[in-house]
Design an enzyme around this catalytic site. Structure first.
Site, PDB file in Angstrom:
ATOM      1  N   VAL A  11     -31.306  78.722  -1.570  1.00  0.00           N
ATOM      2  CA  VAL A  11     -31.450  77.491  -1.115  1.00  0.00           C
ATOM      3  C   VAL A  11     -31.585  76.598  -2.542  1.00  0.00           C
ATOM      4  CG1 VAL A  11     -33.172  75.560  -0.245  1.00  0.00           C
ATOM      5  CG2 VAL A  11     -32.400  77.658   0.969  1.00  0.00           C
ATOM      6  N   ASP A  30     -38.458  79.408 -11.915  1.00  0.00           N
ATOM      7  CA  ASP A  30     -38.893  80.549 -11.081  1.00  0.00           C
ATOM      8  C   ASP A  30     -39.978  81.442 -11.632  1.00  0.00           C
ATOM      9  OD1 ASP A  30     -37.072  81.878  -8.577  1.00  0.00           O
ATOM     10  OD2 ASP A  30     -38.391  83.009  -9.376  1.00  0.00           O
ATOM     11  N   THR A 119     -37.646  75.558   4.752  1.00  0.00           N
ATOM     12  CA  THR A 119     -37.898  75.394   5.969  1.00  0.00           C
ATOM     13  C   THR A 119     -39.404  75.507   6.523  1.00  0.00           C
ATOM     14  OG1 THR A 119     -35.702  75.939   6.600  1.00  0.00           O
ATOM     15  CG2 THR A 119     -37.278  76.129   8.566  1.00  0.00           C
ATOM     16  N   CYS A 258     -32.430  83.083   8.015  1.00  0.00           N
ATOM     17  CA  CYS A 258     -32.666  81.566   9.074  1.00  0.00           C
ATOM     18  C   CYS A 258     -32.996  81.878  10.375  1.00  0.00           C
ATOM     19  CB  CYS A 258     -31.732  80.786   8.737  1.00  0.00           C
ATOM     20  SG  CYS A 258     -31.807  80.234   6.855  1.00  0.00           S
ATOM     21  N   ARG A 325     -30.923  90.732   4.802  1.00  0.00           N
ATOM     22  CA  ARG A 325     -32.086  90.691   5.774  1.00  0.00           C
ATOM     23  C   ARG A 325     -31.774  90.438   7.172  1.00  0.00           C
ATOM     24  NH1 ARG A 325     -34.350  85.478   2.331  1.00  0.00           N
ATOM     25  NH2 ARG A 325     -32.142  85.522   1.706  1.00  0.00           N
TER      26      ARG A 325
HETATM   27  C1  UDX Z   1     -27.506  79.884   9.158  1.00  0.00           C
HETATM   28  C2  UDX Z   1     -27.181  78.524   9.675  1.00  0.00           C
HETATM   29  O1  UDX Z   1     -25.667  78.617  10.038  1.00  0.00           O
HETATM   30  C3  UDX Z   1     -27.344  77.469   8.711  1.00  0.00           C
HETATM   31  O2  UDX Z   1     -26.768  76.032   9.017  1.00  0.00           O
HETATM   32  C4  UDX Z   1     -28.712  77.384   8.090  1.00  0.00           C
HETATM   33  O3  UDX Z   1     -29.105  76.601   6.938  1.00  0.00           O
HETATM   34  C5  UDX Z   1     -28.991  78.775   7.689  1.00  0.00           C
HETATM   35  O4  UDX Z   1     -28.672  79.622   8.810  1.00  0.00           O
HETATM   36  P1  UDX Z   1     -26.675  81.908   7.848  1.00  0.00           P
HETATM   37  O5  UDX Z   1     -27.797  82.803   8.227  1.00  0.00           O
HETATM   38  O6  UDX Z   1     -26.099  81.906   6.324  1.00  0.00           O
HETATM   39  O7  UDX Z   1     -26.715  80.111   8.158  1.00  0.00           O
HETATM   40  O8  UDX Z   1     -25.372  82.453   8.780  1.00  0.00           O
HETATM   41  P2  UDX Z   1     -24.570  82.042   9.920  1.00  0.00           P
HETATM   42  O9  UDX Z   1     -23.073  82.201   9.493  1.00  0.00           O
HETATM   43  O10 UDX Z   1     -24.998  81.022  10.722  1.00  0.00           O
HETATM   44  O11 UDX Z   1     -24.705  83.410  10.861  1.00  0.00           O
HETATM   45  C6  UDX Z   1     -26.032  83.921  11.262  1.00  0.00           C
HETATM   46  C7  UDX Z   1     -26.009  85.230  12.056  1.00  0.00           C
HETATM   47  O12 UDX Z   1     -25.193  85.004  13.194  1.00  0.00           O
HETATM   48  C8  UDX Z   1     -24.921  86.125  11.321  1.00  0.00           C
HETATM   49  O13 UDX Z   1     -25.586  87.422  11.842  1.00  0.00           O
HETATM   50  C9  UDX Z   1     -23.865  86.211  12.121  1.00  0.00           C
HETATM   51  O14 UDX Z   1     -22.966  87.211  12.215  1.00  0.00           O
HETATM   52  C10 UDX Z   1     -24.054  85.849  13.595  1.00  0.00           C
HETATM   53  N1  UDX Z   1     -23.160  85.205  14.363  1.00  0.00           N
HETATM   54  C11 UDX Z   1     -22.683  83.802  13.933  1.00  0.00           C
HETATM   55  C12 UDX Z   1     -22.774  85.577  15.511  1.00  0.00           C
HETATM   56  O15 UDX Z   1     -23.165  86.783  15.946  1.00  0.00           O
HETATM   57  N2  UDX Z   1     -21.810  85.016  16.322  1.00  0.00           N
HETATM   58  C13 UDX Z   1     -21.404  83.708  15.955  1.00  0.00           C
HETATM   59  O16 UDX Z   1     -20.514  82.837  16.728  1.00  0.00           O
HETATM   60  C14 UDX Z   1     -21.842  83.043  14.852  1.00  0.00           C
END
Ligand code: UDX
Length: 436
Positions: A11, A30, A119, A258, A325
């Site tokens: 972030v 940092d 967050t 997240c 993570r």
């Molecule tokens: C997420 C949010 O998308 C973002 O807006 C927020 O700021 C931080 O959290 P991120 O964790 O980077 O971002 O990844 P994202 O692409 O959202 O995927 C999160 C998880 O959901 C992954 O493990 C992905 O494999 C899973 N996922 C995503 C699914 O299993 N199915 C989907 O259809 C979409």
């Protein structure tokens, strides 16, 4: 504008670099000296598409330091982008946020805006403002604003430069005007609201997406039981614009920094306020069970996994990142190790992070082909491009016993059905067995 950013994780660093790209003078702070040294030498400490290029391009406007006093002293806007890790009870650990707030209060010389990007639970911005101004004791006025980020890993730079929206939570015009000026380069919709609503927008958005994934995963599990196909079901749902076509990919559950953390934090926050947020609690439970699905599926084929050659394709929680993570692989691979399986794994960027968490019991391979050679079962945990583009005939050619448990539905069933000699077990779709 003169900007400081506390914390150089996904972030903080991405925010700092993108603000420099838009003409601001940015100093990133940092406590990790090695990381700062690396960035001073112009190298990005994380893998994120486009980040390295923008760091190089904007090096004149980007500084990196461990000296927070010099960074905060005359900054007009100071971002807090430090981690808010999960505590044992599921609540967010705010000690880093408040430690930075203290340093800011001790360092600033001019009236400024402190922007909380991390967050944080609803009400934290109020606490930060009270804490900094109490510590300043009238020496200088500090305004606090909430400005949650919505970047996803793997597309963090793009998501920041072309945000879906910019949420600004403020309690006064000074903070509002300064942030609107800071973001004047962006054409994203601006949602200006009070701080608590801004904090809630972040949790409500992330938890809604987590819920959507858990929902489609439950529907997928039911599809398997009743003979429906989740890909077709999701496609049929997606044409309803109220549902949309995003985040309907069934799989082995969400991971990352997240969704797992923010669902637990909101659930905890609700409990703390004498509420029960049942939908989010259900999403968490469904996700935890979903991560175990590959093991359950493997046991359909092997009573005992001892001595079984296992190929693992993909370790990271999603493609395009080296982040591990809450990755489903971190749940599954240790179970396979405990069961006595012989594991060979491939991931284009996640291996070194995986080794830190699972130091023994896995042999790492440089290619998918090498991983598959002689395997009795293959698990797909991440839909990396190389996996999506793999010729499924390779499973039959290279594996000893071509059983594929695909946790990310990487292949079309028609394509798989045309390959002879394979068992293909994916999520929410019928098992395809072309052995006879
Ligand atoms: C997420 C949010 O998308 C973002 O807006 C927020 O700021 C931080 O959290 P991120 O964790 O980077 O971002 O990844 P994202 O692409 O959202 O995927 C999160 C998880 O959901 C992954 O493990 C992905 O494999 C899973 N996922 C995503 C699914 O299993 N199915 C989907 O259809 C979409």
């Amino acid at each position: 504008m003169k900007v400081a950013v506390a914390g150089t994780g996904y972030v903080g660093l991405v925010t700092g670099v993108c603000l420099a790209e838009n003409g601001h003078e940015v100093t990133c702070v940092d406590v990790d000296e090695n990381k700062i040294k690396m960035m001073q030498e112009g190298k990005a400490p994380i893998y994120e598409p486009g980040l390295q290029e923008l760091m190089t391009k904007n090096s004149e406007r980007l500084k990196f330091t461990t000296d927070h006093v010099s960074a905060y002293r005359d900054a007009e806007v100071i971002f807090i982008g430090v981690g808010t890790p999960e505590k044992k009870d599921g609540s967010a650990n705010l000690s880093y946020v408040f430690a930075v707030a203290d340093q800011i209060a001790d360092s600033v010389q001019n009236e400024c805006v402190v922007v909380v990007k991390s967050t944080v639970p609803i009400g934290t911005n109020d606490r930060v403002e009270a804490a900094v101004n109490e510590r300043c004791a009238g020496r200088v006025k500090i305004h606090v604003a909430s400005n949650p980020e919505f970047l996803a890993q793997g597309t963090a730079v793009r998501d920041t430069l072309h945000s879906s929206r910019i949420v600004i939570g403020v309690e006064d015009d000074f903070a509002k005007d300064r942030l609107l000026q800071l973001y004047s380069w962006s054409d994203a919709p601006m949602v200006v609201t009070n701080r608590r609503s801004a904090e809630m927008i972040k949790y409500a958005s992330n938890d809604f997406l987590a819920l959507k994934i858990s929902y489609i995963n439950e529907i997928a599990n039911l599809c398997e039981a009743i003979g429906a196909d989740i890909k077709d079901v999701a496609k049929g749902m997606s044409y309803d614009s109220r549902i949309g076509d995003k985040f309907l990919n069934a799989g082995i559950g969400y991971g990352g920094s997240c969704f797992p953390k923010d669902t637990k934090a909101l659930s905890w926050l609700a409990t703390f306020n004498d509420h029960e947020i049942k939908t989010v609690k259900a999403a968490i439970e469904v996700n935890e069970n979903q991560k175990l699905l590959p093991i359950k599926k493997a046991r359909r084929y092997f009573n005992d996994l001892r001595g079984i050659n296992v190929a693992v394709l993909g370790l990271t929680f999603k493609p395009g990142t080296d982040d591990l993570r809450e990755a489903p692989s971190l749940v599954t691979v240790p179970v396979l190790i405990d069961d006595g399986a012989k594991i060979r794994a491939w991931d284009p960027v996640g291996v070194s992070n995986f080794k830190k968490q699972v130091p023994e019991g896995v042999t790492y391979c440089d290619s998918i082909e090498e991983t598959l050679k002689g395997a009795d079962i293959c698990f797909i945990f991440t839909e990396w491009k190389d996996v999506l583009e793999l010729d499924p005939g390779m499973f039959v050619k290279l594996m000893n016993n071509p059983i594929v448990v695909d946790g990310r539905n990487c292949f079309d069933v028609e394509k798989i059905a045309s390959v002879k000699g394979l068992v293909y077990d994916s999520i929410g779709r019928a098992v395809i067995d072309t052995r006879s």
